[in-house]
Design a protein around this motif. Structure first.
Motif, PDB file in Angstrom:
ATOM      1  N   GLU A  28     -73.859 -21.970  55.604  1.00 33.26           N
ATOM      2  CA  GLU A  28     -72.616 -21.208  55.464  1.00 33.26           C
ATOM      3  C   GLU A  28     -71.744 -21.289  56.709  1.00 33.26           C
ATOM      4  O   GLU A  28     -70.531 -21.091  56.634  1.00 33.26           O
ATOM      5  N   THR A  41     -67.514  -2.869  50.254  1.00 35.45           N
ATOM      6  CA  THR A  41     -68.556  -3.880  50.125  1.00 35.45           C
ATOM      7  C   THR A  41     -69.150  -4.155  51.504  1.00 35.45           C
ATOM      8  O   THR A  41     -68.503  -3.926  52.524  1.00 35.45           O
ATOM      9  N   ASP A  82     -77.537 -22.323  59.460  1.00 33.13           N
ATOM     10  CA  ASP A  82     -77.197 -21.821  58.134  1.00 33.13           C
ATOM     11  C   ASP A  82     -76.035 -22.658  57.592  1.00 33.13           C
ATOM     12  O   ASP A  82     -75.019 -22.853  58.266  1.00 33.13           O
ATOM     13  N   GLN A 112     -76.495  -8.977  62.132  1.00 33.24           N
ATOM     14  CA  GLN A 112     -75.559  -9.175  63.237  1.00 33.24           C
ATOM     15  C   GLN A 112     -75.647  -8.041  64.252  1.00 33.24           C
ATOM     16  O   GLN A 112     -75.678  -8.279  65.464  1.00 33.24           O
ATOM     17  N   LYS A 119     -77.397  -2.444  50.419  1.00 29.16           N
ATOM     18  CA  LYS A 119     -76.902  -2.859  51.730  1.00 29.16           C
ATOM     19  C   LYS A 119     -75.916  -1.866  52.337  1.00 29.16           C
ATOM     20  O   LYS A 119     -75.483  -2.032  53.472  1.00 29.16           O
ATOM     21  N   VAL A 121     -70.324  -6.026  54.865  1.00 30.37           N
ATOM     22  CA  VAL A 121     -69.953  -7.188  55.662  1.00 30.37           C
ATOM     23  C   VAL A 121     -71.090  -8.194  55.612  1.00 30.37           C
ATOM     24  O   VAL A 121     -72.274  -7.820  55.620  1.00 30.37           O
ATOM     25  N   TRP A 122     -70.771  -9.451  55.566  1.00 31.99           N
ATOM     26  CA  TRP A 122     -71.762 -10.523  55.507  1.00 31.99           C
ATOM     27  C   TRP A 122     -72.767 -10.398  56.649  1.00 31.99           C
ATOM     28  O   TRP A 122     -72.414 -10.380  57.823  1.00 31.99           O
ATOM     29  N   ASN A 123     -74.047 -10.272  56.281  1.00 31.29           N
ATOM     30  CA  ASN A 123     -75.145 -10.221  57.254  1.00 31.29           C
ATOM     31  C   ASN A 123     -74.954  -9.139  58.322  1.00 31.29           C
ATOM     32  O   ASN A 123     -75.373  -9.311  59.479  1.00 31.29           O
ATOM     33  N   ARG A 148     -64.219 -16.623  55.422  1.00 35.68           N
ATOM     34  CA  ARG A 148     -64.637 -15.733  56.515  1.00 35.68           C
ATOM     35  C   ARG A 148     -65.990 -16.125  57.116  1.00 35.68           C
ATOM     36  O   ARG A 148     -66.795 -15.288  57.491  1.00 35.68           O
ATOM     37  N   ARG A 149     -66.239 -17.425  57.184  1.00 36.62           N
ATOM     38  CA  ARG A 149     -67.443 -17.909  57.838  1.00 36.62           C
ATOM     39  C   ARG A 149     -67.036 -18.745  59.048  1.00 36.62           C
ATOM     40  O   ARG A 149     -66.106 -19.545  58.966  1.00 36.62           O
TER      41      ARG A 149
END
Length: 350
Positions: free
Chosen positions: A339, A55, A337, A63, A109, A57-59, A292-293
């Motif tokens: 988040e 999956t 943000d 980043q 993504k 990675v966030w953003n 994980r934020r």
């Protein structure tokens, strides 16, 4: 001494925020006591894919667009080399594993990162009954060289003091803060898991995950890629490899343990079958947050006090982005943000 900002802690988070201040001609003073070692012992790998589940990675894309130019700029400024491009090869454990890879390739993504052509080569010393999947746009930041070089750079400029930050010496009022002989507009705490001792931000739900790594020497292995299996094996040059990592949620020390060593050795038996010697062992405490934020923002009761923390295992990727977001929030009034904003935990403050 009068400055715009005091920064407490100079790991990846503090370093990235310091760069934002330098770019804006803001003055600052860093306090660093070397008590937190996670940035110094980190693997430093940047990888836009969570390979356990295939999956994104966030953003990740956003980043990397901020982080890589920052590290390039630091390389040029300090005349050092810290960014090494390296392919990651995921060792598949089953046909199902390979099929999941192909399903993931079609995700928008992930399409730029997962190679549709599998690698069926045999690599001496690597145990694998199936193929490998190549992850592109990956690399490694030498975090130890980065942080140590940056600290030296700030020391030469008089921007850092190597001493413990004593919270009881911090005095607050509406216009500014004072700390011993220093007056500043704001204080930004980038302390890693040291924040658990911070009386202003210890209400935040930061978890400490101890991670341990081995450095091994194995002339017969001879791979030039990062191997991701039940653990990772990262080439460091001269037939040396960094191997990791463990996750220990109970041991809160930064001392290498026999337990961690044994865990890595046992896992390594299932990944390589060539001789090696252990060169060294290192350990650090990762500051992690559920979901994980990271933890970013202004204290709800003390607007002069700020936090930048909880980067977790992907600090080299996320650190520069959240540092920029925090700077833009403080200096330009941009909204954080939700988040990452610590407002999501305000109800927990006593």
């Amino acid at each position: 001494m009068k400055v715009d900002y005091i920064i407490v802690g100079l790991g990846l988070a503090g370093l990235a925020f310091a760069e934002e201040l330098l770019n804006a001609n803001k003055t600052f003073l860093v306090f660093e006591d070397d008590s937190q070692t996670s940035s110094l012992v980190a693997g430093g790998v940047y990888n836009p894919v969570i390979l356990k589940r295939f999956t994104p990675v966030w953003n990740a894309k956003e980043q990397l667009e901020v982080a890589l130019p920052l590290y390039q700029k630091i390389e040029e400024k300090l005349n050092i080399s810290i960014d090494k491009k390296i392919v990651i090869k995921k060792a598949f454990k089953s046909i199902e594993d390979q099929n999941n890879w192909f399903e993931a390739i079609d995700k928008p993504k992930l399409i730029d990162y997962l190679d549709p052509k599998l690698d069926s080569d045999n690599y001496n010393g690597v145990i694998s009954d199936f193929s490998f999947g190549n992850v592109n746009e990956t690399g490694r930041i030498d975090t130890k060289k980065l942080v140590e070089s940056y600290r030296s750079y700030l020391n030469e400029s008089g921007f850092i003091r190597f001493e413990n930050f004593e919270y009881q010496e911090l005095k607050l009022n509406e216009q500014f803060v004072t700390y011993k002989d220093v007056t500043a507009s704001k204080v930004v705490f980038c302390e890693g898991f040291g924040i658990k001792q911070n009386p202003y931000f210890n209400y935040l739900p930061l978890n400490e995950a101890k991670g341990e790594l081995l450095t091994i020497h194995s002339p017969e292995l001879n791979i030039d890629f990062l191997l991701k299996s039940t653990l990772f094996i990262l080439p460091m040059g001269d037939n040396n490899y960094k191997v990791g990592a463990t996750f220990n949620w109970t041991d809160k020390t930064s001392n290498p343990s026999e337990e961690g060593k044994e865990e890595l050795v046992e896992k390594l038996k299932k990944v390589i079958n060539v001789p090696y010697t252990i060169v060294s062992q290192s350990a650090g405490i990762r500051p992690t947050v559920a979901g994980r934020r990271p933890l970013v923002g202004v204290h709800p009761n003390y607007p002069k006090l700020i936090v930048l923390n909880g980067l977790g295992t992907r600090g080299v990727m996320i650190g520069p982005t959240v540092a920029k977001s925090l700077f833009n929030h403080l200096e330009k009034g941009e909204i954080l943000d939700l988040e990452i904003d610590i407002k999501r935990f305000n109800k927990k403050i006593k």
